[in-house]
Design an enzyme around this catalytic site. Structure first.
Site, mmCIF file in Angstrom:
data_model
loop_
_atom_site.group_PDB
_atom_site.id
_atom_site.type_symbol
_atom_site.label_atom_id
_atom_site.label_comp_id
_atom_site.label_asym_id
_atom_site.label_seq_id
_atom_site.Cartn_x
_atom_site.Cartn_y
_atom_site.Cartn_z
ATOM 1 N N CYS A 1 0.855 -1.163 0.121
ATOM 2 C CA CYS A 1 0.011 -0.062 -0.018
ATOM 3 C C CYS A 1 0.878 1.244 0.131
ATOM 4 O O CYS A 1 1.876 1.061 0.545
ATOM 5 C CB CYS A 1 -0.765 0.183 1.233
ATOM 6 N N ARG B 1 4.089 -0.484 -4.928
ATOM 7 C CA ARG B 1 3.483 -0.923 -3.371
ATOM 8 C C ARG B 1 2.225 -1.555 -3.689
ATOM 9 O O ARG B 1 1.733 -2.175 -2.564
ATOM 10 C CB ARG B 1 3.678 0.465 -2.434
ATOM 11 N N TRP C 1 -2.761 -2.612 -1.684
ATOM 12 C CA TRP C 1 -2.664 -4.074 -1.619
ATOM 13 C C TRP C 1 -3.344 -4.661 -0.393
ATOM 14 O O TRP C 1 -3.237 -4.509 0.694
ATOM 15 C CB TRP C 1 -1.018 -4.127 -1.441
ATOM 16 N N ASN D 1 -1.329 2.516 5.728
ATOM 17 C CA ASN D 1 -0.485 1.276 5.172
ATOM 18 C C ASN D 1 -0.096 0.630 6.488
ATOM 19 O O ASN D 1 0.470 1.099 7.302
ATOM 20 C CB ASN D 1 0.646 1.820 4.160
ATOM 21 N N GLY D 2 -0.254 -0.667 6.624
ATOM 22 C CA GLY D 2 -0.054 -1.471 7.792
ATOM 23 C C GLY D 2 -1.082 -2.369 8.010
ATOM 24 O O GLY D 2 -1.995 -2.532 7.309
ATOM 25 N N GLU E 1 16.047 -18.636 -8.873
ATOM 26 C CA GLU E 1 15.828 -17.148 -9.430
ATOM 27 C C GLU E 1 15.023 -16.873 -10.759
ATOM 28 O O GLU E 1 14.120 -16.410 -11.107
ATOM 29 C CB GLU E 1 17.101 -16.221 -9.444
ATOM 30 N N LYS F 1 11.478 -15.502 -11.545
ATOM 31 C CA LYS F 1 11.481 -14.477 -12.420
ATOM 32 C C LYS F 1 10.064 -14.803 -13.559
ATOM 33 O O LYS F 1 9.284 -14.190 -13.660
ATOM 34 C CB LYS F 1 12.490 -13.882 -13.452
ATOM 35 N N GLU G 1 6.577 -15.036 -11.522
ATOM 36 C CA GLU G 1 5.921 -13.824 -10.942
ATOM 37 C C GLU G 1 5.444 -12.778 -12.069
ATOM 38 O O GLU G 1 4.330 -12.188 -11.993
ATOM 39 C CB GLU G 1 6.625 -13.022 -9.854
ATOM 40 N N HIS H 1 14.834 -37.505 -8.393
ATOM 41 C CA HIS H 1 14.100 -38.018 -7.233
ATOM 42 C C HIS H 1 12.801 -37.667 -7.351
ATOM 43 O O HIS H 1 11.986 -37.265 -6.202
ATOM 44 C CB HIS H 1 14.735 -37.521 -6.003
ATOM 45 N N LYS I 1 6.079 -4.454 -4.581
ATOM 46 C CA LYS I 1 7.460 -4.420 -4.456
ATOM 47 C C LYS I 1 7.998 -4.630 -3.171
ATOM 48 O O LYS I 1 8.879 -5.215 -2.961
ATOM 49 C CB LYS I 1 7.842 -3.097 -5.061
HETATM 50 C C1 F6R Z 1 11.113 -11.052 -6.749
HETATM 51 C C2 F6R Z 1 11.050 -10.048 -5.632
HETATM 52 C C3 F6R Z 1 10.765 -10.458 -4.272
HETATM 53 C C4 F6R Z 1 11.840 -9.756 -3.303
HETATM 54 C C5 F6R Z 1 11.423 -9.976 -1.742
HETATM 55 C C6 F6R Z 1 12.389 -9.643 -0.987
HETATM 56 O O1 F6R Z 1 11.364 -10.342 -7.833
HETATM 57 O O2 F6R Z 1 11.514 -8.814 -5.795
HETATM 58 O O3 F6R Z 1 10.816 -11.837 -4.285
HETATM 59 O O4 F6R Z 1 13.233 -10.119 -3.572
HETATM 60 O O5 F6R Z 1 10.126 -9.521 -1.375
HETATM 61 O O6 F6R Z 1 12.487 -7.907 -1.119
HETATM 62 P P1 F6R Z 1 13.573 -7.262 -0.346
HETATM 63 O O7 F6R Z 1 14.895 -7.565 -1.147
HETATM 64 O O8 F6R Z 1 13.259 -5.803 -0.682
HETATM 65 O O9 F6R Z 1 13.907 -7.498 1.005
#
Ligand code: F6R
Length: 609
Positions: free
Chosen positions: A2, A27, A74, A100-101, A482, A486, A489, A505, A604
């Site tokens: 948020c 956000r 969010w 937000n929270g 990773e 990517k 998501e 396995h 994010k």
């Molecule tokens: C994936 C992504 C998330 C962040 C995770 C941790 O692309 O961006 O998985 O890596 O939410 O966020 P930070 O690094 O900001 O603690």
């Protein structure tokens, strides 16, 4: 999660708030809304979906006024609906707020307010908080907010306005980010200074449990007991141009292309002139402690957790320190065994991830010291940690992390050399070799961009699949994880990362002509073994994309598609190999018409548990 924005000043509030909200859309984007005070009335407009939906609504309804608040949501309490969208107001419309929270005791408070005859329109915890503020409001807004917050448990970044206080904005913070901007004749408050950096670079970061009143009398900050407290004005160096997309269709692509610069900035000044050591002035006074450490425990989330796994491979192999890697949320509730000789390392782009922040508290309570690798200065993680090493990725706005990850890997390589040399577990020659290779990374990443047309073609052919397997060995395994993250998501294709040897396995049962596999097959001591795994996939009619080193010619015979990365050592290959995986996920998502920068359900910065 948020985003909130608030404005009070001599200008028109709505355009400033809307513009600010667009910068905070990373956000959360389940719904958005604004409330503007004009002529003794607070008018609120809300819309489900992205800020563009709110803008459409606002074309039909003009809101004029010099005081206002805005929100991009969010969803936590209540699904994304109009009723649950912020801003929320009291039933009589006297008080309106954005939040937000999470208000953890909202049910208890709600039942109490219901019994006092207060009705609610939404399922949100925020509306309960606003009703509580309304209950205490008798003309002094700050006092009413304070009284309400003293009954609340949970987290908040809050902005409140009252119908009969046309110049006053009250904001408060606890464990959710909030930053105040001081302009000329105008003040701002936002979850992130990005929202107002075009207007002012003078910022005040509130501390937890502080309430600020912004108005003609300037800025007054108090604690929850009502005692005035001092504050510090910080001059932000954020360049407003750096937060624009420029010529790129998406922030994610822009940020992928920024990686040579971002890695270079992160390395600059951190390699000794003789090339035989890594330099971290910020760790100098902790050297004695670092020499005595007998274990490292890494706690992080998501992509940053993958960086932590890479760190385990590098630190154990090259610096000979035992390393455990935990999801931050698991670490904090797992009763980890730590003592003063344990270094807890956290990794975070945003510096605001709730679980990682909590892990720091847990680690410190158990006597460990915390070293954090963080991208955002002035963030909670940077403030709470005993030692901080910054990455210099610059602002990352695309929800899927890209340049933050590669800069984290660059710091991890440097830290491996630093700790290896400090603890005499790495020779000068070995360190020099690693650093020499690391210095080549920005250029090598730039070379990989030459593969982009080839990657686009592969993306076109693979976008129709519903499941993809990613395999890697050794330090290639976290990179496989990773790559899979990517893809899932941003393109909503189900993807799994596995250590290649584990395939036998279980996951091998999934392989057929409809289940493509992406294999990290770069140079290193496991290359032959990876070739074996590739043959196993081919034997089951699986389609195969290999990320391979330039000189691995034999791979052409077995893989359906090969994407090349420059020849490098195994550790550096891992850093390079993530670039084609980012591009592949990006172009598959574009091919599928997905919202690359704002994938569904994600935000994010994950500021709730
Ligand atoms: C994936 C992504 C998330 C962040 C995770 C941790 O692309 O961006 O998985 O890596 O939410 O966020 P930070 O690094 O900001 O603690």
């Amino acid at each position: 999660m948020c985003g909130i924005v608030a404005y009070s000043g001599s200008g028109d509030a709505l355009p400033v708030i809307l513009d600010g909200l667009k910068y905070l859309e990373y956000r959360g984007y389940d719904s958005a809304g604004v409330a503007i005070l004009n002529d003794g009335r607070i008018e609120t407009v809300r819309a489900v979906g992205k800020i563009s939906a709110l803008e459409q609504k606002l074309k039909k309804q003009t809101l004029k006024g010099r005081l206002g608040i805005g929100h991009t949501r969010w969803a936590t309490h209540g699904h994304p609906s109009l009723e649950n969208s912020h801003p929320h107001g009291t039933a009589d419309g006297r008080i309106v707020a954005v939040h937000n929270g999470i208000i953890e005791n909202f049910n208890v408070l709600k039942n109490q307010l219901l019994s006092e005859g207060i009705a609610f329109q939404s399922e949100t915890d925020t509306e309960v908080l606003v009703a509580l503020i309304g209950k205490y409001y008798a003309g002094d807004l700050e006092q009413a907010v304070r009284a309400a917050l003293n009954e609340v448990t949970g987290t908040y970044a809050l902005a409140v306005i009252a119908r009969d206080r046309p110049d006053e904005l009250v904001v408060a913070k606890k464990a959710s980010p909030l930053c105040i901007g001081l302009g000329r004749g105008e003040v701002f408050a936002a979850s992130d200074a990005l929202a107002f950096i075009k207007h002012t670079n003078k910022a005040v970061y509130l501390k937890d449990g502080e309430i600020a009143t912004l108005g003609p009398q300037g800025l007054v900050v108090k604690n929850l007991q009502g005692k005035k407290v001092s504050y510090k004005i910080t001059e932000l160096s954020l360049d407003p141009a750096s937060i624009e997309k420029g010529e790129y269709p998406h922030y994610m692509l822009k940020e992928i292309y920024e990686q040579p610069r971002a890695v270079q900035d992160t390395l600059d000044g951190r390699i000794s002139p003789q090339n035989d050591g890594a330099l971290f002035a910020e760790l100098e006074k902790h050297q004695e402690y670092l020499i005595g450490v007998n274990k490292i425990v890494i706690a992080a989330c998501g992509t940053s957790w993958h960086a932590g796994l890479v760190a385990k491979y590098l630190l154990e192999k090259h610096a000979r320190i035992p390393v455990e890697v935990d999801y931050a949320a698991e670490f904090r509730y797992r009763y980890p065994v730590l003592d003063e000789k344990t270094l807890v390392m956290t990794i975070s782009q945003s510096g605001e991830t709730a679980d990682t922040i909590a892990a720091i508290g847990e680690a410190q309570a158990l006597g460990a010291r915390v070293l954090s690798i963080v991208n955002m200065p002035a963030s909670t993680i940077a403030r709470d940690s005993d030692m901080v090493v910054y990455t210099y990725a610059g602002r990352e706005i695309g929800v899927a992390s890209t340049k933050a990850f590669t800069t984290q890997l660059a710091v991890i390589c440097l830290l491996t050399v630093y700790l290896g040399r400090l603890r005499s577990s790495m020779s000068e020659e070995y360190a020099a070799g690693m650093l020499q290779n690391l210095k080549r990374v920005p250029n090598e990443i730039a070379k990989i961009f030459g593969e982009v047309e080839h990657i686009k073609k592969i993306a076109g052919a693979f976008a129709r699949h519903s499941n993809v397997l990613y395999l890697g060995r050794g330090v290639g395994f976290p990179i496989a994880l990773e790559g899979a993250l990517k893809l899932k998501e941003i393109s909503y294709i189900h993807a799994e990362g596995y250590p290649a040897a584990e395939m036998k396995h279980g996951p091998i049962a999934l392989i057929d002509e409809n289940m493509p596999t992406v294999v990290l097959a770069f140079k290193g001591r496991r290359y032959e073994k990876i070739l074996g795994n590739i043959m196993e996939v081919k034997a089951r009619k699986g389609r195969l994309i290999a990320i391979a080193s330039e000189s691995n010619d034999d791979i052409d015979r077995v893989a359906d598609e090969v994407i090349r990365i420059p020849d490098a050592t195994e550790s550096i290959s891992a850093v390079l190999a993530v670039i084609p995986l980012q591009l592949l996920a990006y172009y598959i998502a574009v091919e599928k018409g997905c919202s690359v920068d704002q994938p569904r359900n994600l935000a994010k910065s994950v500021t709730v548990e």
